[in-house]
Design a protein around this motif. Structure first.
Motif, PDB file in Angstrom:
ATOM      1  N   THR A 402       0.865  -1.117   0.053  1.00 31.29           N
ATOM      2  CA  THR A 402       0.026  -0.061   0.017  1.00 31.29           C
ATOM      3  C   THR A 402       1.098   1.328   0.193  1.00 31.29           C
ATOM      4  O   THR A 402       1.960   1.104   0.398  1.00 31.29           O
ATOM      5  CB  THR A 402      -0.803   0.004   1.083  1.00 31.29           C
ATOM      6  N   ASN A 403       0.473   2.320  -0.444  1.00 30.29           N
ATOM      7  CA  ASN A 403       1.197   3.647  -0.491  1.00 30.29           C
ATOM      8  C   ASN A 403       1.549   4.104   0.952  1.00 30.29           C
ATOM      9  O   ASN A 403       0.696   3.932   1.837  1.00 30.29           O
ATOM     10  CB  ASN A 403       0.539   4.563  -1.254  1.00 30.29           C
ATOM     11  N   LEU A 404       2.707   4.652   0.899  1.00 31.59           N
ATOM     12  CA  LEU A 404       2.960   5.158   2.487  1.00 31.59           C
ATOM     13  C   LEU A 404       2.147   6.412   2.695  1.00 31.59           C
ATOM     14  O   LEU A 404       2.350   7.483   1.945  1.00 31.59           O
ATOM     15  CB  LEU A 404       4.401   5.612   2.128  1.00 31.59           C
ATOM     16  N   SER A 405       1.410   6.558   3.574  1.00 27.85           N
ATOM     17  CA  SER A 405       0.440   7.377   4.163  1.00 27.85           C
ATOM     18  C   SER A 405       1.215   8.524   4.931  1.00 27.85           C
ATOM     19  O   SER A 405       2.362   8.380   5.329  1.00 27.85           O
ATOM     20  CB  SER A 405      -0.665   6.711   4.838  1.00 27.85           C
ATOM     21  N   ALA A 406       0.610   9.814   4.983  1.00 31.50           N
ATOM     22  CA  ALA A 406       1.004  10.654   6.094  1.00 31.50           C
ATOM     23  C   ALA A 406       1.126  10.264   7.330  1.00 31.50           C
ATOM     24  O   ALA A 406       2.169  10.519   8.047  1.00 31.50           O
ATOM     25  CB  ALA A 406       0.308  12.081   5.800  1.00 31.50           C
ATOM     26  N   ALA A 407       0.213   9.570   7.807  1.00 35.61           N
ATOM     27  CA  ALA A 407       0.261   8.984   9.213  1.00 35.61           C
ATOM     28  C   ALA A 407       1.279   7.991   9.371  1.00 35.61           C
ATOM     29  O   ALA A 407       1.798   8.253  10.608  1.00 35.61           O
ATOM     30  CB  ALA A 407      -1.360   8.448   9.430  1.00 35.61           C
ATOM     31  N   HIS A 408       1.624   7.239   8.576  1.00 32.31           N
ATOM     32  CA  HIS A 408       2.537   6.333   8.522  1.00 32.31           C
ATOM     33  C   HIS A 408       3.901   7.054   8.506  1.00 32.31           C
ATOM     34  O   HIS A 408       4.812   6.853   9.691  1.00 32.31           O
ATOM     35  CB  HIS A 408       2.716   5.438   7.495  1.00 32.31           C
ATOM     36  N   LYS A 409       4.158   8.150   7.832  1.00 31.40           N
ATOM     37  CA  LYS A 409       5.348   8.750   7.855  1.00 31.40           C
ATOM     38  C   LYS A 409       5.493   9.448   9.376  1.00 31.40           C
ATOM     39  O   LYS A 409       6.635   9.637   9.894  1.00 31.40           O
ATOM     40  CB  LYS A 409       5.406   9.908   6.713  1.00 31.40           C
ATOM     41  N   LYS A 410       4.461   9.994   9.749  1.00 27.54           N
ATOM     42  CA  LYS A 410       4.586  10.945  11.017  1.00 27.54           C
ATOM     43  C   LYS A 410       4.950   9.834  12.185  1.00 27.54           C
ATOM     44  O   LYS A 410       5.810  10.031  13.105  1.00 27.54           O
ATOM     45  CB  LYS A 410       3.394  11.454  11.324  1.00 27.54           C
ATOM     46  N   ALA A 417       8.184  14.590   2.899  1.00 30.04           N
ATOM     47  CA  ALA A 417       8.284  14.398   1.418  1.00 30.04           C
ATOM     48  C   ALA A 417       8.839  12.989   0.832  1.00 30.04           C
ATOM     49  O   ALA A 417       8.845  12.604  -0.031  1.00 30.04           O
ATOM     50  CB  ALA A 417       9.423  15.290   0.749  1.00 30.04           C
ATOM     51  N   ALA A 418       8.876  12.098   2.190  1.00 28.41           N
ATOM     52  CA  ALA A 418       9.399  10.774   1.761  1.00 28.41           C
ATOM     53  C   ALA A 418       8.174   9.920   1.016  1.00 28.41           C
ATOM     54  O   ALA A 418       7.199  10.251   1.122  1.00 28.41           O
ATOM     55  CB  ALA A 418       9.805   9.670   2.936  1.00 28.41           C
ATOM     56  N   GLY A 419       8.943   9.027   0.052  1.00 32.27           N
ATOM     57  CA  GLY A 419       7.964   8.300  -0.863  1.00 32.27           C
ATOM     58  C   GLY A 419       8.212   6.691  -0.444  1.00 32.27           C
ATOM     59  O   GLY A 419       8.961   6.363   0.244  1.00 32.27           O
ATOM     60  N   GLY A 420       7.136   6.009  -1.090  1.00 32.71           N
ATOM     61  CA  GLY A 420       7.570   4.590  -1.129  1.00 32.71           C
ATOM     62  C   GLY A 420       6.385   3.750  -0.791  1.00 32.71           C
ATOM     63  O   GLY A 420       5.127   4.351  -0.527  1.00 32.71           O
ATOM     64  N   VAL A 421       6.410   2.492  -0.391  1.00 38.28           N
ATOM     65  CA  VAL A 421       5.279   1.573  -0.205  1.00 38.28           C
ATOM     66  C   VAL A 421       5.434   0.714   1.080  1.00 38.28           C
ATOM     67  O   VAL A 421       6.354   0.487   1.506  1.00 38.28           O
ATOM     68  CB  VAL A 421       4.776   0.787  -1.442  1.00 38.28           C
ATOM     69  N   VAL A 422       4.170   0.387   1.767  1.00 34.59           N
ATOM     70  CA  VAL A 422       4.258  -0.529   2.778  1.00 34.59           C
ATOM     71  C   VAL A 422       4.070  -1.882   2.550  1.00 34.59           C
ATOM     72  O   VAL A 422       2.681  -2.041   1.696  1.00 34.59           O
ATOM     73  CB  VAL A 422       3.342   0.074   3.844  1.00 34.59           C
ATOM     74  N   ASP A 440       7.236  -3.889   6.287  1.00 31.26           N
ATOM     75  CA  ASP A 440       8.462  -2.992   5.770  1.00 31.26           C
ATOM     76  C   ASP A 440       8.092  -2.031   5.112  1.00 31.26           C
ATOM     77  O   ASP A 440       6.890  -2.074   4.086  1.00 31.26           O
ATOM     78  CB  ASP A 440       9.226  -4.346   4.927  1.00 31.26           C
ATOM     79  N   ILE A 441       8.819  -1.055   4.769  1.00 29.55           N
ATOM     80  CA  ILE A 441       8.818   0.187   3.959  1.00 29.55           C
ATOM     81  C   ILE A 441       9.857   0.135   2.864  1.00 29.55           C
ATOM     82  O   ILE A 441      10.700   0.184   2.959  1.00 29.55           O
ATOM     83  CB  ILE A 441       8.990   1.336   4.566  1.00 29.55           C
ATOM     84  N   ILE A 442       9.310  -0.163   1.511  1.00 29.08           N
ATOM     85  CA  ILE A 442      10.168  -0.041   0.285  1.00 29.08           C
ATOM     86  C   ILE A 442      10.142   1.259  -0.134  1.00 29.08           C
ATOM     87  O   ILE A 442       9.335   1.780  -0.473  1.00 29.08           O
ATOM     88  CB  ILE A 442       9.737  -1.052  -0.904  1.00 29.08           C
ATOM     89  N   GLN A 443      11.563   1.850  -0.452  1.00 24.95           N
ATOM     90  CA  GLN A 443      11.579   3.305  -0.801  1.00 24.95           C
ATOM     91  C   GLN A 443      12.517   3.464  -2.112  1.00 24.95           C
ATOM     92  O   GLN A 443      12.464   4.567  -2.907  1.00 24.95           O
ATOM     93  CB  GLN A 443      12.005   4.099   0.193  1.00 24.95           C
ATOM     94  N   ILE A 444      13.323   2.494  -2.275  1.00 24.83           N
ATOM     95  CA  ILE A 444      14.271   2.471  -3.553  1.00 24.83           C
ATOM     96  C   ILE A 444      14.316   1.390  -4.294  1.00 24.83           C
ATOM     97  O   ILE A 444      14.417   0.264  -3.604  1.00 24.83           O
ATOM     98  CB  ILE A 444      15.610   2.991  -3.267  1.00 24.83           C
TER      99      ILE A 444
END
Length: 507
Positions: A402-410, A417-422, A440-444
């Motif tokens: 799933t897309n990385l949400s603002a709540a997850h980042k916080k 500005a971080a991107g990625g998927v969970v 896991d969070i995949i970012q690159i």
């Protein structure tokens, strides 16, 4: 004689206390200022071997100490901090330790990108014990390199700096090497070993690495690997373990080679970022070699053009679908990995030659490398719906995301500005099983940062073969760690599953 010795021990050698006394329960006699009797002794004054008897070892030891003394002033310890939040909303500060080294008298520092990625504050401690702030000059996620600049009140201050070896291709297997770092926060540490192997790669998207027997532990990342002249031949980047549960002392150290590091440094200092060359061609195994496995480095074969991107350097050079590329920039093409490595070494604007075979005819083409622009690639995503992307990722990796949400980042303390998927689920008996975990969070992917699942799917589609190199952030007990994970991606609907290959983790 034996009987006399036994009686001597039983009664007590000094006539005061023996085994009979112990059996009767008598306590040991106490010593005191009035009872202690000085023991006669003599301490040896001479070593068992003099330096004159072992001139080779004595000289080697002295030279090792000299190398360390000359390098240490340019080595820095790095402490990075980030804020993490627990499920209740409480905040805590987490530290990440690493190392770096000064590369210019003006105070530019090189380190591993994963040491400073996603953090909010970074400071360096110099060899003279000063703790100073730094600013981020530029990064190259693709090569795991970051460049920092030390901030000091005295703008004119100069710093001791290390130089790079002129050409790291001249480094030989078996040469002595010294690594420096900040293992477990023990700053200014050094270790000694050899270059165990060259040209180690853990995916087609990763650069060549040096394998070294110098010890690598958490905190060594970003530190320099130097030769006997104190020249930088590599940057400590990763620890390889066949089993991720194996103890760290059994791991093998890996380092980014100096040629790649210097190229990235110059690109960041001159332009703010490295500008990689891009050919714009997808390749496959020629039909005559179809019985060979693409991921086996010991097998040699050219590559065949599967498709050419419109408007790309490849199209402008005259490459066509079906062309077999046998040489690139004067170097023979031996397999997928070799071809991608050769392409990766070129820079945008450089003219290169390609020897190709078309319908049995040999010809030489010229191509001017374009700039690798992931955003331009992401712009060509017509038809990539969220549903299609999710299906493609599941088929390729064996994981739902799933897309990385603002709540997850916080909650995890990631930049806004971080991107990625969970990773939301991992399917059994798939390439991701045993490599990725739920959460896991995949970012690159293959060195390219992405923002969402649609962009990840596009990167997976763009791969030249089945190797996928992922940078994964793994939360654990309120903290998080960065992992480099290689997965043999497949089409789960039509291809045989492959066992996932082991990959290094950051040092």
């Amino acid at each position: 004689v034996v009987t006399a010795g036994v009686l001597f021990a039983l009664r007590g050698g000094d006539g005061r206390y023996g085994l009979f006394d112990l059996l009767r329960g008598r306590p040991l006699p106490k010593s005191g200022p009035n009872t202690h009797k000085a023991e006669p002794f003599t301490l040896p004054e001479r070593p068992v071997l003099s330096p004159e008897e072992i001139p080779g070892f004595a000289k080697l030891s002295a030279e090792s100490a000299l190398i360390t003394a000359r390098v240490i002033p340019a080595v820095v310890s790095i402490a990075a901090a980030r804020t993490v939040r627990d499920p209740t909303g409480g905040a805590a500060t987490r530290r990440r330790l690493g190392a770096g080294f000064i590369v210019t008298p003006q105070g530019h520092v090189m380190t591993a990108n994963h040491v400073v990625y996603g953090v909010e504050a970074v400071v360096v401690r110099l060899a003279d014990d000063r703790l100073l702030p730094v600013e981020l000059v530029g990064v190259s996620p693709r090569t795991d390199i970051a460049v920092l600049k030390i901030i000091t009140p005295e703008k004119s201050e100069t710093f001791p700096a290390l130089s790079f070896i002129e050409d790291s291709e001249t480094v030989r297997q078996g040469e002595f090497a010294f690594s420096f770092g900040n293992p477990y926060g023990l700053r200014g540490s050094s270790d000694f070993g050899i270059i165990s192997a060259k040209e180690r790669r853990f995916s087609d998207g990763s650069a060549d690495l040096f394998q070294t027997s110098t010890r690598m532990l958490p905190g060594h990342s970003g530190g320099p690997l130097v030769n006997v002249s104190g020249q930088v031949i590599g940057i400590n980047t990763a620890i390889y373990r066949e089993d991720q549960r194996a103890p760290l002392w059994s791991a093998v150290g890996m380092a980014i080679v100096a040629n790649d590091a210097r190229d990235v440094l110059l690109a960041i200092l001159k332009r703010g970022k490295p500008i990689y060359g891009h050919l714009g061609v997808h390749v496959e195994i020629p039909a005559v070699y179809s019985h060979l496995r693409a991921f086996n480095d010991s097998l040699k074969y050219p590559v065949q053009v599967n498709s050419v991107e419109p408007g790309s350097a490849a199209e402008k050079a005259g490459l066509r679908t079906g062309d077999v590329v046998t040489e690139f920039a004067g170097e023979p093409v031996n397999n997928f990995r070799e071809f991608k490595r050769l392409v990766r070494q070129r820079v945008a604007g450089e003219e290169v030659s390609l020897a190709v075979r078309r319908n049995g005819e040999e010809m030489l083409l010229k191509a001017v490398m374009a700039e690798l622009d992931p955003q331009a690639m992401f712009a060509r995503m017509e038809g990539w719906t969220e549903e299609k992307a999710a299906t493609f990722i599941r088929r390729s990796l064996g994981a739902d995301v799933t897309n990385l949400s603002a709540a997850h980042k916080k909650r995890l303390g990631l930049p806004a500005a971080a991107g990625g998927v969970v990773v939301s689920d991992v399917l059994p008996r798939t390439p991701a099983h045993g490599r990725l975990r739920k959460g896991d969070i995949i970012q690159i992917c293959n060195g390219v940062p992405f923002q969402n699942a649609r962009q990840l799917a596009k990167l997976l589609e763009e791969r030249p073969d089945s190797n996928v190199d992922l940078l994964v952030v793994r939360p654990s007990n309120g903290a998080r760690s960065n992992l480099l994970i290689e997965i043999q991606a497949v089409d789960l609907d039509g291809e045989e599953e492959e066992e996932p290959a082991t990959a290094p983790v950051p040092a």
